[in-house]
Design a protein around this motif. Structure first.
Motif, PDB file in Angstrom:
ATOM      1  N   THR A  88      -6.498  24.763  -8.536  1.00  0.00           N
ATOM      2  CA  THR A  88      -7.940  25.315  -8.779  1.00  0.00           C
ATOM      3  C   THR A  88      -8.490  26.026  -7.760  1.00  0.00           C
ATOM      4  O   THR A  88      -8.411  25.588  -6.526  1.00  0.00           O
ATOM      5  N   THR A  89      -9.130  27.189  -8.039  1.00  0.00           N
ATOM      6  CA  THR A  89      -9.921  28.032  -7.257  1.00  0.00           C
ATOM      7  C   THR A  89     -11.272  27.606  -7.488  1.00  0.00           C
ATOM      8  O   THR A  89     -11.771  27.538  -8.425  1.00  0.00           O
ATOM      9  N   TYR A  90     -12.062  27.863  -6.043  1.00  0.00           N
ATOM     10  CA  TYR A  90     -13.547  27.390  -6.130  1.00  0.00           C
ATOM     11  C   TYR A  90     -14.309  28.754  -5.793  1.00  0.00           C
ATOM     12  O   TYR A  90     -13.862  29.204  -4.720  1.00  0.00           O
ATOM     13  N   GLN A  91     -15.525  28.995  -6.324  1.00  0.00           N
ATOM     14  CA  GLN A  91     -16.584  30.057  -5.650  1.00  0.00           C
ATOM     15  C   GLN A  91     -17.102  29.328  -4.401  1.00  0.00           C
ATOM     16  O   GLN A  91     -17.239  29.944  -3.300  1.00  0.00           O
ATOM     17  N   SER A  92     -17.154  27.896  -4.263  1.00  0.00           N
ATOM     18  CA  SER A  92     -17.776  27.258  -3.100  1.00  0.00           C
ATOM     19  C   SER A  92     -16.618  27.045  -1.996  1.00  0.00           C
ATOM     20  O   SER A  92     -15.567  26.669  -2.485  1.00  0.00           O
ATOM     21  N   ALA A  93     -17.014  27.268  -0.884  1.00  0.00           N
ATOM     22  CA  ALA A  93     -16.026  26.929   0.263  1.00  0.00           C
ATOM     23  C   ALA A  93     -15.821  25.694   0.623  1.00  0.00           C
ATOM     24  O   ALA A  93     -14.919  25.260   1.072  1.00  0.00           O
ATOM     25  N   GLU A  94     -16.607  24.666  -0.214  1.00  0.00           N
ATOM     26  CA  GLU A  94     -16.418  23.195  -0.019  1.00  0.00           C
ATOM     27  C   GLU A  94     -15.573  22.623  -1.309  1.00  0.00           C
ATOM     28  O   GLU A  94     -15.706  21.343  -1.452  1.00  0.00           O
ATOM     29  N   CYS A  95     -15.137  23.340  -2.309  1.00  0.00           N
ATOM     30  CA  CYS A  95     -14.776  22.859  -3.564  1.00  0.00           C
ATOM     31  C   CYS A  95     -15.671  22.290  -4.615  1.00  0.00           C
ATOM     32  O   CYS A  95     -15.396  21.478  -5.318  1.00  0.00           O
ATOM     33  N   GLY A  96     -16.922  22.809  -4.344  1.00  0.00           N
ATOM     34  CA  GLY A  96     -18.008  22.141  -5.194  1.00  0.00           C
ATOM     35  C   GLY A  96     -17.912  22.576  -6.417  1.00  0.00           C
ATOM     36  O   GLY A  96     -17.595  23.699  -6.851  1.00  0.00           O
ATOM     37  N   THR A  98     -20.447  22.663  -8.586  1.00  0.00           N
ATOM     38  CA  THR A  98     -21.666  23.134  -9.203  1.00  0.00           C
ATOM     39  C   THR A  98     -21.616  24.734  -9.141  1.00  0.00           C
ATOM     40  O   THR A  98     -22.299  25.234 -10.169  1.00  0.00           O
ATOM     41  N   GLY A  99     -20.692  25.250  -8.512  1.00  0.00           N
ATOM     42  CA  GLY A  99     -20.197  26.726  -8.550  1.00  0.00           C
ATOM     43  C   GLY A  99     -19.310  26.920  -9.599  1.00  0.00           C
ATOM     44  O   GLY A  99     -18.765  26.200 -10.280  1.00  0.00           O
ATOM     45  N   GLU A 100     -18.667  28.208  -9.855  1.00  0.00           N
ATOM     46  CA  GLU A 100     -17.579  28.645 -10.558  1.00  0.00           C
ATOM     47  C   GLU A 100     -16.338  27.816 -10.170  1.00  0.00           C
ATOM     48  O   GLU A 100     -16.102  27.886  -8.898  1.00  0.00           O
ATOM     49  N   PHE A 101     -15.552  27.673 -10.914  1.00  0.00           N
ATOM     50  CA  PHE A 101     -14.152  27.062 -10.456  1.00  0.00           C
ATOM     51  C   PHE A 101     -13.274  27.080 -11.757  1.00  0.00           C
ATOM     52  O   PHE A 101     -13.580  27.248 -12.885  1.00  0.00           O
ATOM     53  N   GLN A 102     -11.903  27.318 -11.590  1.00  0.00           N
ATOM     54  CA  GLN A 102     -10.783  27.491 -12.538  1.00  0.00           C
ATOM     55  C   GLN A 102      -9.577  26.959 -11.843  1.00  0.00           C
ATOM     56  O   GLN A 102      -9.305  27.322 -10.992  1.00  0.00           O
ATOM     57  N   THR A 103      -8.948  26.480 -12.835  1.00  0.00           N
ATOM     58  CA  THR A 103      -7.545  26.037 -12.675  1.00  0.00           C
ATOM     59  C   THR A 103      -6.520  26.797 -13.304  1.00  0.00           C
ATOM     60  O   THR A 103      -6.508  27.111 -14.548  1.00  0.00           O
ATOM     61  N   TYR A 104      -5.461  27.293 -12.422  1.00  0.00           N
ATOM     62  CA  TYR A 104      -4.538  28.050 -13.208  1.00  0.00           C
ATOM     63  C   TYR A 104      -2.746  27.172 -13.130  1.00  0.00           C
ATOM     64  O   TYR A 104      -2.724  26.698 -11.957  1.00  0.00           O
ATOM     65  N   PRO A 105      -2.176  27.282 -13.873  1.00  0.00           N
ATOM     66  CA  PRO A 105      -0.792  26.849 -13.985  1.00  0.00           C
ATOM     67  C   PRO A 105      -0.062  27.120 -12.679  1.00  0.00           C
ATOM     68  O   PRO A 105      -0.128  28.320 -12.173  1.00  0.00           O
ATOM     69  N   GLY A 106       1.101  26.466 -12.470  1.00  0.00           N
ATOM     70  CA  GLY A 106       1.937  26.954 -11.070  1.00  0.00           C
ATOM     71  C   GLY A 106       3.046  27.554 -11.481  1.00  0.00           C
ATOM     72  O   GLY A 106       4.139  27.631 -10.802  1.00  0.00           O
ATOM     73  N   ASP A 107       3.166  27.991 -12.886  1.00  0.00           N
ATOM     74  CA  ASP A 107       4.722  28.670 -13.158  1.00  0.00           C
ATOM     75  C   ASP A 107       4.615  30.146 -13.229  1.00  0.00           C
ATOM     76  O   ASP A 107       5.394  30.621 -13.818  1.00  0.00           O
ATOM     77  N   GLY A 108       3.812  30.539 -12.265  1.00  0.00           N
ATOM     78  CA  GLY A 108       3.936  32.076 -12.104  1.00  0.00           C
ATOM     79  C   GLY A 108       2.414  32.731 -12.738  1.00  0.00           C
ATOM     80  O   GLY A 108       2.737  33.311 -13.922  1.00  0.00           O
ATOM     81  N   LEU A 111      -3.294  36.902 -11.408  1.00  0.00           N
ATOM     82  CA  LEU A 111      -4.534  37.272 -11.591  1.00  0.00           C
ATOM     83  C   LEU A 111      -4.987  38.260 -10.863  1.00  0.00           C
ATOM     84  O   LEU A 111      -5.525  37.991  -9.800  1.00  0.00           O
ATOM     85  N   PRO A 112      -5.048  39.641 -11.494  1.00  0.00           N
ATOM     86  CA  PRO A 112      -5.540  40.906 -10.927  1.00  0.00           C
ATOM     87  C   PRO A 112      -7.116  40.752 -10.506  1.00  0.00           C
ATOM     88  O   PRO A 112      -7.412  41.436  -9.449  1.00  0.00           O
ATOM     89  N   GLN A 113      -7.917  40.042 -11.068  1.00  0.00           N
ATOM     90  CA  GLN A 113      -9.105  39.997 -10.714  1.00  0.00           C
ATOM     91  C   GLN A 113      -9.932  38.581 -11.183  1.00  0.00           C
ATOM     92  O   GLN A 113     -10.313  38.235 -12.509  1.00  0.00           O
ATOM     93  N   SER A 114     -10.400  37.866 -10.163  1.00  0.00           N
ATOM     94  CA  SER A 114     -11.153  36.715 -10.300  1.00  0.00           C
ATOM     95  C   SER A 114     -12.414  36.756 -11.077  1.00  0.00           C
ATOM     96  O   SER A 114     -13.060  37.828 -10.638  1.00  0.00           O
ATOM     97  N   PRO A 115     -12.952  35.927 -11.849  1.00  0.00           N
ATOM     98  CA  PRO A 115     -14.287  36.297 -12.310  1.00  0.00           C
ATOM     99  C   PRO A 115     -15.284  35.907 -11.253  1.00  0.00           C
ATOM    100  O   PRO A 115     -16.636  36.170 -11.554  1.00  0.00           O
TER     101      PRO A 115
END
Length: 126
Positions: A88-96, A98-108, A111-115
Motif C-alpha cells: 500500500t502506498t500513501y500520500q501521507s508520510a505517516e501512512c495516514g 485521511t489522504g490518498e492511498f492505494q494497494t497494489y498486488p505483488g505479482d509484478g 505503475l508509470p504514474q501514481s495519482p
C-alpha cells in the motif's frame, strides 16, 4: 489485387521505417526497459514514467505491516512492485488514511504514474 491484410502490413512496415520506435511501441509487452526492478524489490522513481531518482527497497530488509516513510523531502510518482506481497502506498508520510492511498498486488505491478505523490508505504503479508 492485394488483400486488406497485405495493405495493412505494408502501411505498418512503412510507418515503422519512417518513424523509429514505432515498431517497439506497437509491439511493447511488459514493462518499459527503464523500469527495471529485480524480483523481491519495491522500486520508486521521483518522476512519472520511471524517470528521475530511483529508490530500491529489498523485501528481505523490510518488516511487514510497518509504515516505511520515504526519505524526508522526497516523494515518488512511479513504482514497480516485485515483492510478491501486496504493497500500500500513501500520500501521507505517516501512512495516514485521511489522504490518498492505494494497494497494489505483488505479482509484478508497473505503475508509470501514481495519482498522488507517494511519501510512505507498507508491505503486507500475503
Amino acid at each position: 489485387m492485394r488483400t486488406s491484410s497485405t495493405v495493412l502490413a505494408a502501411v505498418f512496415l512503412a510507418a515503422t521505417t519512417l518513424l523509429p520506435g514505432a515498431a517497439t511501441a506497437a509491439h511493447a509487452a511488459g514493462p518499459p526497459p527503464l523500469a527495471t526492478c529485480a524480483s523481491g524489490q519495491l522500486c520508486f522513481w521521483a518522476k512519472p514514467d520511471f524517470k528521475g531518482a530511483k529508490q530500491i527497497h529489498e523485501l528481505a530488509d523490510l518488516t511487514t505491516n510497518d509504515c516505511v516513510s520515504l526519505p524526508p523531502g522526497t516523494s515518488a510518482q512511479a513504482l514497480v512492485n516485485r515483492t510478491g506481497r501486496p504493497v500500500t502506498t500513501y500520500q501521507s508520510a505517516e501512512c495516514g488514511e485521511t489522504g490518498e492511498f492505494q494497494t497494489y498486488p505483488g505479482d509484478g505491478v508497473w505503475l508509470p504514474q501514481s495519482p498522488y505523490q507517494v511519501r510512505a508505504f507498507k508491505v503486507w503479508e500475503r
